[in-house]
Motif scaffolding. Structure first.
Motif, PDB file in Angstrom:
ATOM      1  N   LYS A 143      12.564  -5.119   5.564  1.00 52.65           N
ATOM      2  CA  LYS A 143      11.821  -4.905   4.328  1.00 52.65           C
ATOM      3  C   LYS A 143      12.679  -4.496   3.142  1.00 52.65           C
ATOM      4  O   LYS A 143      12.313  -4.721   1.988  1.00 52.65           O
ATOM      5  N   GLY A 144      13.815  -3.871   3.353  1.00 52.62           N
ATOM      6  CA  GLY A 144      14.672  -3.485   2.248  1.00 52.62           C
ATOM      7  C   GLY A 144      14.038  -2.433   1.360  1.00 52.62           C
ATOM      8  O   GLY A 144      13.121  -1.698   1.770  1.00 52.62           O
ATOM      9  N   ASP A 145      14.516  -2.359   0.117  1.00 52.58           N
ATOM     10  CA  ASP A 145      14.011  -1.360  -0.828  1.00 52.58           C
ATOM     11  C   ASP A 145      12.828  -1.913  -1.609  1.00 52.58           C
ATOM     12  O   ASP A 145      12.718  -3.114  -1.833  1.00 52.58           O
ATOM     13  N   GLY A 146      11.969  -1.004  -2.031  1.00 57.30           N
ATOM     14  CA  GLY A 146      10.805  -1.393  -2.819  1.00 57.30           C
ATOM     15  C   GLY A 146       9.671  -0.442  -2.589  1.00 57.30           C
ATOM     16  O   GLY A 146       9.755   0.466  -1.752  1.00 57.30           O
ATOM     17  N   PRO A 147       8.581  -0.611  -3.338  1.00 53.79           N
ATOM     18  CA  PRO A 147       7.438   0.292  -3.198  1.00 53.79           C
ATOM     19  C   PRO A 147       6.781   0.171  -1.825  1.00 53.79           C
ATOM     20  O   PRO A 147       6.715  -0.916  -1.251  1.00 53.79           O
ATOM     21  N   SER A 148       6.329   1.305  -1.310  1.00 50.56           N
ATOM     22  CA  SER A 148       5.664   1.355  -0.009  1.00 50.56           C
ATOM     23  C   SER A 148       4.217   1.786  -0.184  1.00 50.56           C
ATOM     24  O   SER A 148       3.898   2.587  -1.076  1.00 50.56           O
ATOM     25  N   VAL A 149       3.337   1.288   0.674  1.00 49.62           N
ATOM     26  CA  VAL A 149       1.928   1.669   0.576  1.00 49.62           C
ATOM     27  C   VAL A 149       1.745   3.171   0.810  1.00 49.62           C
ATOM     28  O   VAL A 149       0.797   3.779   0.303  1.00 49.62           O
ATOM     29  N   ALA A 150       2.643   3.774   1.559  1.00 49.43           N
ATOM     30  CA  ALA A 150       2.552   5.209   1.821  1.00 49.43           C
ATOM     31  C   ALA A 150       2.755   6.024   0.548  1.00 49.43           C
ATOM     32  O   ALA A 150       2.361   7.200   0.491  1.00 49.43           O
ATOM     33  N   ASP A 151       3.355   5.412  -0.467  1.00 49.19           N
ATOM     34  CA  ASP A 151       3.636   6.114  -1.723  1.00 49.19           C
ATOM     35  C   ASP A 151       2.527   5.953  -2.748  1.00 49.19           C
ATOM     36  O   ASP A 151       2.633   6.495  -3.863  1.00 49.19           O
ATOM     37  N   ILE A 152       1.475   5.218  -2.419  1.00 50.12           N
ATOM     38  CA  ILE A 152       0.377   5.028  -3.361  1.00 50.12           C
ATOM     39  C   ILE A 152      -0.340   6.357  -3.569  1.00 50.12           C
ATOM     40  O   ILE A 152      -0.768   7.014  -2.622  1.00 50.12           O
ATOM     41  N   ALA A 153      -0.452   6.770  -4.825  1.00 52.77           N
ATOM     42  CA  ALA A 153      -1.133   8.027  -5.149  1.00 52.77           C
ATOM     43  C   ALA A 153      -2.643   7.817  -5.049  1.00 52.77           C
ATOM     44  O   ALA A 153      -3.192   6.884  -5.644  1.00 52.77           O
ATOM     45  N   VAL A 154      -3.301   8.679  -4.301  1.00 58.13           N
ATOM     46  CA  VAL A 154      -4.735   8.537  -4.058  1.00 58.13           C
ATOM     47  C   VAL A 154      -5.445   9.842  -4.420  1.00 58.13           C
ATOM     48  O   VAL A 154      -5.041  10.914  -3.961  1.00 58.13           O
ATOM     49  N   ASP A 155      -6.484   9.726  -5.235  1.00 55.37           N
ATOM     50  CA  ASP A 155      -7.312  10.885  -5.562  1.00 55.37           C
ATOM     51  C   ASP A 155      -7.910  11.457  -4.282  1.00 55.37           C
ATOM     52  O   ASP A 155      -8.351  10.707  -3.400  1.00 55.37           O
ATOM     53  N   SER A 156      -7.939  12.774  -4.171  1.00 62.87           N
ATOM     54  CA  SER A 156      -8.386  13.409  -2.923  1.00 62.87           C
ATOM     55  C   SER A 156      -9.834  13.080  -2.595  1.00 62.87           C
ATOM     56  O   SER A 156     -10.188  12.892  -1.422  1.00 62.87           O
ATOM     57  N   LEU A 157     -10.683  12.996  -3.613  1.00 58.85           N
ATOM     58  CA  LEU A 157     -12.091  12.668  -3.363  1.00 58.85           C
ATOM     59  C   LEU A 157     -12.232  11.232  -2.862  1.00 58.85           C
ATOM     60  O   LEU A 157     -13.041  10.952  -1.976  1.00 58.85           O
ATOM     61  N   LEU A 158     -11.433  10.336  -3.419  1.00 59.20           N
ATOM     62  CA  LEU A 158     -11.457   8.950  -2.965  1.00 59.20           C
ATOM     63  C   LEU A 158     -10.948   8.857  -1.530  1.00 59.20           C
ATOM     64  O   LEU A 158     -11.524   8.140  -0.706  1.00 59.20           O
TER      65      LEU A 158
END
Length: 212
Positions: A188-203
């Motif tokens: 996969k190399g470098d780049g954005p990861s789904v684990a880094d997606i900021a998610v509102d706590s209520l969502l």
């Protein structure tokens, strides 16, 4: 943690493949009802007016409820992906998650005659009527992704993997997806990861309540 999105043509067995994939991986599974369930908790009940039997018109996209629904749909898909180890079926997820190195985007296809025969058997209609139904569905999906995401739903270049269930069994397709997923993660190399997606706590809490 990672995510696999499945897009499919009507009659391609894409839904069956997506569910079988989630079972084999022992991952969570999200589809239209999952995403709608989250959005409806926020009072946005018009999703089916955007992506139902009819594609939205140009002006539909500028109605306040539609704009908010699209925004929440994108947020919901991202938040589901952030949970990790999940299969997401449909809803333009291949576009929303297209830039993430740990997201595998798959398109399931089949020849028109095979798709028509499957739909005819399923719905108790003639193959000719099934072709009309498939053509209408393909048009709706294409217009939806084109107008909302400026992407071509049927373009293989938008996907990491395209598989034909006219040539392969559902089981073989599942195995190929898993192999492609493992290969992508290994390289996969470098780049954005789904684990880094900021998610509102209520969502996030809302998603946990509906995600299975």
């Amino acid at each position: 943690m990672s995510v696999i999105t499945i897009s499919r043509q009507l009659g391609s067995h894409g839904g069956r493949v997506a569910r079988a994939l989630a079972r084999k991986l022992d991952w969570k599974f999200a589809d239209k009802s999952t995403i709608n369930g989250v959005i409806e908790q926020y009072g946005l009940v018009h999703l089916d007016n955007i992506y139902g039997d009819h594609a939205p018109t140009f002006w539909d996209l500028y109605r306040e409820d539609s704009v908010w629904t699209i925004e929440w749909m994108d947020k919901t898909i991202g938040a589901i992906a952030a949970q990790g180890d999940v299969v997401i079926l449909g809803r333009g997820a291949f576009v929303v998650l297209g830039g993430y190195v740990d997201a595998l985007n798959v398109l399931i296809t089949a020849p028109l005659d095979i798709r028509a025969h499957r739909i005819a058997l399923r719905d108790g209609i003639t193959d000719e009527a099934a072709v009309d139904k498939i053509n209408a569905d393909d048009k709706t999906r294409r217009r939806f992704t084109k107008r909302i995401y400026s992407a071509d739903w049927a373009d293989p270049a938008n996907f990491d993997l395209v598989l034909d269930t006219g040539e392969l069994s559902d089981e073989a397709v599942v195995d190929r997806i898993i192999a492609a997923h493992n290969e992508k993660l290994a390289n996969k190399g470098d780049g954005p990861s789904v684990a880094d997606i900021a998610v509102d706590s209520l969502l996030a809490d809302s998603i946990k309540g509906v995600l299975k």
